[in-house]
Motif scaffolding. Structure first.
Motif: not given
Length: 491
Positions: A287, A291, A294-295
């Protein structure tokens, strides 16, 4: 009269235009280098505009490191391994005491180095990387007196035809993709000088009988490794004004001549596929990686599926961190890369490496097989010293992170972190007379830290008996559940 004035006026305008064109050409040559002649000006103009739009850089530059500080950089900046001339003074004159080698005689050093700071190997979604000058600046020249001496010597050296006419040091308007930077040359130059202070000045490696024949230098055929070998050896032999011929080497440093083993191991294909029963990474780690991607995708205005590897992201960002350049921003989304984000990436990469190291048995088997010939070569050279049939005192292998990391894994001392620029691993062989007999011992030094006690086969000893190392060389494949090298690779 009017016609004469008009002619003079036209002549002045032509002269001014010629001067402007000349100054513009000189500026562009300085900014972009000799490759400008093979590319259209419009393409460079579009590149500049593209970079400004895609990387709306922050006005505040990030200067994460302070070279006058006594503390070492932390987090991702460990990877930069900034040149530190103050480290040359550390332990000067106290090596026997610090290493616990009083009463021992240093006989042989075999050292693997990773090349110094380089420009990125990758781009992120085809976004251009910053251009880094490949000319030594005042900053590099003022690091230490030896830098100026090195530049002066290298300027008189020709490109090496045995190494595909590679230049011996960084000397271009800008560094091309994956090229050693002047900062990288300074790193390895200082490391060579530090090795000189330790092995030659303090531990008297060559005694009173120095000869270039006592030294072997091998490098992979890449500018960054060849130039790093040149810089290291210049620092190491700075008192002797000697130049040693550099031999070509494979990326895995395998030598059929020196190991007696065939290098191409076709049996490696058996272990190329990931293990089906390999322990899966924790959900929290997966995860965290998602994440982070995505950033990154948000900042670079790209689809998350375009991010194939976190290591590629790290590679493209570290050139900015290691050269104090501003990081990319997406002002529309009010998000930027910063040191915290970089440290998070460093941590995620370490987690991924540790997961592979501890749970991917096939990866470990691959490393043990691929680097068995190098291990055997090192062992045979030590064995010849114990038989007093070798004149070699120092061996340098100039390679890559994909050379050093697997070898650290093979020895069992990999710390789970991406090998920093200009890292070094030294295998030191000592002798000691005990009860009228000469006994031999081994020490392993990684980036200045003594890791001998961490080697399982050394059984917790600070001076590892050579026979324990000999046993490890003969049994490490079996310990990994492998047959001997010949049957695994060629049957």
């Amino acid at each position: 009269m009017a016609a004469t004035r008009l002619k003079r006026c036209r002549l002045k305008i032509i002269i001014i235009l010629l001067i402007v064109v000349f100054l513009l050409y000189f500026y562009l040559q300085k900014e972009y280098g000799s490759e400008l002649t093979s590319q259209s000006p419009s393409k460079h103009h579009l590149e500049r505009i593209s970079e400004q739009l895609l990387f709306q850089e922050q006005t505040e530059k990030f200067h994460f490191h302070n070279k006058s500080s006594a503390t070492s950089p932390s987090g991702a900046l460990e990877y930069c391994n900034f040149p530190n001339p103050n480290s040359l003074k550390e332990g000067n004159g106290h090596y026997h005491r610090e290493l616990g080698t009083h009463g021992y005689k240093l006989q042989l050093v075999q050292m693997i180095i990773r090349h110094g700071d380089r420009t990125p190997l990758h781009t992120l979604a085809d976004r251009p990387n910053p251009r880094i000058s490949c000319k030594f600046s005042k900053k590099e020249k003022h690091v230490h007196w030896i830098v100026g001496k090195f530049i002066s010597r290298m300027q008189s050296e020709d490109a090496n035809e045995n190494f595909e006419f590679l230049h011996p040091y960084p000397n271009q308007p800008y560094c091309r993709q994956s090229y050693l930077t002047p900062q990288g040359a300074v790193q390895t130059l200082l490391n060579g000088l530090k090795a000189k202070y330790k092995y030659i000045d303090q531990l008297d490696l060559f005694g009173q009988d120095f000869s270039e024949r006592k030294i072997i230098v091998k490098s992979t055929v890449y500018p960054r490794t060849y130039q790093s070998a040149n810089a290291f050896m210049f620092g190491f032999l700075s008192d002797f004004n000697a130049r040693v011929k550099i031999q070509k080497a494979r990326t895995d440093l395998c030598s059929e001549k020196d190991s007696g083993l065939r290098c191409y191991c076709s049996g490696l294909e058996k272990y190329a596929a990931p293990l089906k029963n390999m322990r899966k990474m924790s959900k929290s780690s997966i995860l965290a990686i998602m994440n982070f991607k995505k950033k990154v995708a948000s900042i670079f205005h790209m689809d998350v599926t375009e991010i194939k590897s976190l290591s590629h992201v790290f590679d493209t960002l570290m050139v900015r961190a290691c050269h104090s350049l501003p990081f990319p921003c997406n002002k529309q989304r009010n998000s930027c890369v910063d040191k915290k984000m970089l440290d998070t990436l460093w941590s995620l990469l370490s987690t991924d490496m540790q997961h592979n190291y501890f749970y991917n048995e096939n990866l470990l088997k691959t490393h043990h097989l691929r680097f068995h010939p190098l291990l055997v070569e090192m062992y045979l050279r030590m064995k010849n010293v114990t038989k007093r049939s070798s004149r070699t005192n120092f061996v340098l292998f100039s390679g890559h992170d994909i050379t050093m990391t697997p070898f650290l894994m093979l020895l069992g001392i990999f710390d789970g972190k991406w090998t920093p620029y200009a890292s070094s691993l030294a295998l030191e062989l000592y002798s000691k007379e005990e009860e009228s007999k000469i006994h031999y011992y081994l020490k392993i030094i990684y980036n200045g830290a003594d890791r001998t006690k961490d080697l399982k086969f050394c059984r917790g000893l600070e001076m590892c008996k050579f026979k324990y190392f000999e046993q490890f060389v003969n049994t490490h494949l079996k310990i990994m559940g492998l047959n001997d090298y010949i049957s695994e690779c060629f049957s």
